[in-house]
Design a protein around this motif. Structure first.
Motif, PDB file in Angstrom:
ATOM      1  N   TRP A  24     -12.215   3.380  28.593  1.00  0.00           N
ATOM      2  CA  TRP A  24     -13.217   3.878  27.570  1.00  0.00           C
ATOM      3  C   TRP A  24     -14.416   4.718  28.365  1.00  0.00           C
ATOM      4  CZ3 TRP A  24     -13.355   5.676  23.388  1.00  0.00           C
ATOM      5  CH2 TRP A  24     -14.546   5.977  22.482  1.00  0.00           C
ATOM      6  N   LEU A  67     -16.241   2.537  18.891  1.00  0.00           N
ATOM      7  CA  LEU A  67     -15.761   3.496  19.882  1.00  0.00           C
ATOM      8  C   LEU A  67     -16.558   4.933  19.486  1.00  0.00           C
ATOM      9  CD1 LEU A  67     -11.981   2.852  19.841  1.00  0.00           C
ATOM     10  CD2 LEU A  67     -13.885   1.788  21.617  1.00  0.00           C
ATOM     11  N   THR A  89      -8.408   7.096  25.061  1.00  0.00           N
ATOM     12  CA  THR A  89      -9.057   6.616  23.773  1.00  0.00           C
ATOM     13  C   THR A  89      -7.620   5.791  23.211  1.00  0.00           C
ATOM     14  OG1 THR A  89     -10.653   8.274  23.497  1.00  0.00           O
ATOM     15  CG2 THR A  89      -9.863   6.890  21.559  1.00  0.00           C
ATOM     16  N   LYS A 112     -19.551   6.364  22.283  1.00  0.00           N
ATOM     17  CA  LYS A 112     -19.406   7.426  22.671  1.00  0.00           C
ATOM     18  C   LYS A 112     -20.417   8.681  22.523  1.00  0.00           C
ATOM     19  CE  LYS A 112     -15.275   9.745  23.267  1.00  0.00           C
ATOM     20  NZ  LYS A 112     -13.913  10.519  23.130  1.00  0.00           N
ATOM     21  N   VAL A 170      -7.567   2.196  23.718  1.00  0.00           N
ATOM     22  CA  VAL A 170      -8.442   1.284  23.065  1.00  0.00           C
ATOM     23  C   VAL A 170      -8.366   1.345  21.627  1.00  0.00           C
ATOM     24  CG1 VAL A 170      -9.753   0.847  25.151  1.00  0.00           C
ATOM     25  CG2 VAL A 170     -10.301   2.760  23.563  1.00  0.00           C
TER      26      VAL A 170
END
Length: 349
Positions: A72, A183, A172, A187, A175
């Motif tokens: 990540w 997520l 990505t 980010k 995950v």
């Protein structure tokens, strides 16, 4: 043709991201590329974090395995820092319509990395579609370069952004079973803080609210909500096919640039659009079905009790679906239409 939820999520993600490009183009020149990229992602990070607080009434970190945090972090660096910066540089040196169409290269580079590096399956129909999209991208770069070698700076920067996002997409996927809202929001927050800090450090003026607010709104919708939908699509389609559906984004961006902002479209532009449109059609009409075996797997994600989720519960369950908890998959062999989602990452002969 009935579209599945992951396909709809991918197309909606494409629509939001595609629309963001011509609107972000209108802000280029008002502030530095670093600062504009930072504001776009700050809008995503702040907006999605607030939504998550309302949903969960907390900011508790998800129980992500230690190894996935590294995937990540790398995704944030490539997709949240380097990609947006290169896009802003490219937008400053080319038209919004051309930039929007060149963003189709992201799908191609995403697929190539998925096939070559991450060993995801692809059939001839998907490969043929990617070849048509590349041909369209080459035509767009050629038409934009007619004024001299310096005119390649814009297309080259946008291609670099596409490469960064292609790496981000594949990382990505590693995950994608985790909370999509976390997520996308994390980010946006990290990338926004880094890019905004860099922009201010190199001398960019602090923007007024009349400059910052539109950028943050564009970022929330075109980067934040779009990424949430993209992660949901990754779960159900895999990296290459999600990228293929997402390649409809540039058509939306180009249409807005031409219809709303009066940009000129040359003959080469429409020829490139036809090639790219044919490539996307090949992706949308793909069917992948064969006998395959699911190996035993233990993981956690939101799910309903379909043919792939026939497990028992070791806790009191009120019957609510979908729900999330760690669960075990027993080995299973069957045949049905499928994509390389989080349950179909098997090999092919």
């Amino acid at each position: 043709m009935m579209l599945s939820r992951p396909v709809v999520a991918a197309l909606l993600a494409a629509a939001l991201f595609g629309a963001s490009t011509p609107f972000a183009k209108q802000l280029v020149g008002q502030t530095s590329p670093f600062l504009l990229a930072g504001l776009l992602y700050l809008g995503s990070g702040v907006g999605l974090t607030l939504i998550r607080i309302v949903r969960d009434r907390s900011l508790q970190l998800p129980s992500m395995p230690a190894g996935e945090w590294w995937w990540w972090l790398a995704a944030v660096i490539f997709g949240g820092v380097l990609g947006p910066l290169l896009l802003m540089v490219g937008l400053a040196a080319t038209t919004a319509a051309t930039a929007s169409m060149l963003l189709n290269l992201e799908a191609v580079l995403t697929a190539v990395l998925a096939w070559v590096v991450f060993k995801e399956n692809a059939d001839r129909r998907i490969v043929a579609g990617m070849v048509l999209i590349v041909a369209g991208g080459v035509l767009l770069s050629w038409s934009n370069a007619s004024g001299g070698t310096d005119r390649w700076i814009g297309p080259a920067a946008i291609a670099g952004a596409c490469l960064c996002w292609a790496i981000d997409n594949n990382l990505t996927r590693k995950v994608s079973a985790q909370d999509a809202l976390f997520l996308a929001g994390s980010k946006g927050a990290v990338a926004g803080i880094i890019n905004t800090t860099l922009g201010l450090a190199i001398g960019a003026a602090v923007p007024s609210w009349t400059q910052a607010a539109p950028a943050m709104l564009i970022g929330l919708l075109g980067y934040g909500v779009s990424l949430v939908l993209f992660v949901l699509a990754l779960r159900g389609l895999g990296t290459a096919r999600t990228g293929a559906y997402f390649s409809t984004a540039p058509f939306i961006g180009a249409a807005i640039a031409i219809l709303c902002f009066g940009e000129h479209a040359s003959t080469l532009f429409w020829l490139a659009a036809a090639l790219m449109g044919a490539g996307v059609w090949l992706h949308l009409t793909e069917r992948h079905e064969h006998e395959h075996t699911h190996e035993a797997m233990f993981h956690a994600h939101r799910h309903v009790h379909d043919e792939h989720h026939q497990h028992e519960h070791d806790f009191d369950w009120d019957g609510t679906e979908p729900h999330a908890h760690p669960h075990q998959h027993a080995p299973l062999t069957h045949t049905h239409l499928h994509f390389p989602d989080i349950h179909h990452r098997h090999g092919h002969p």
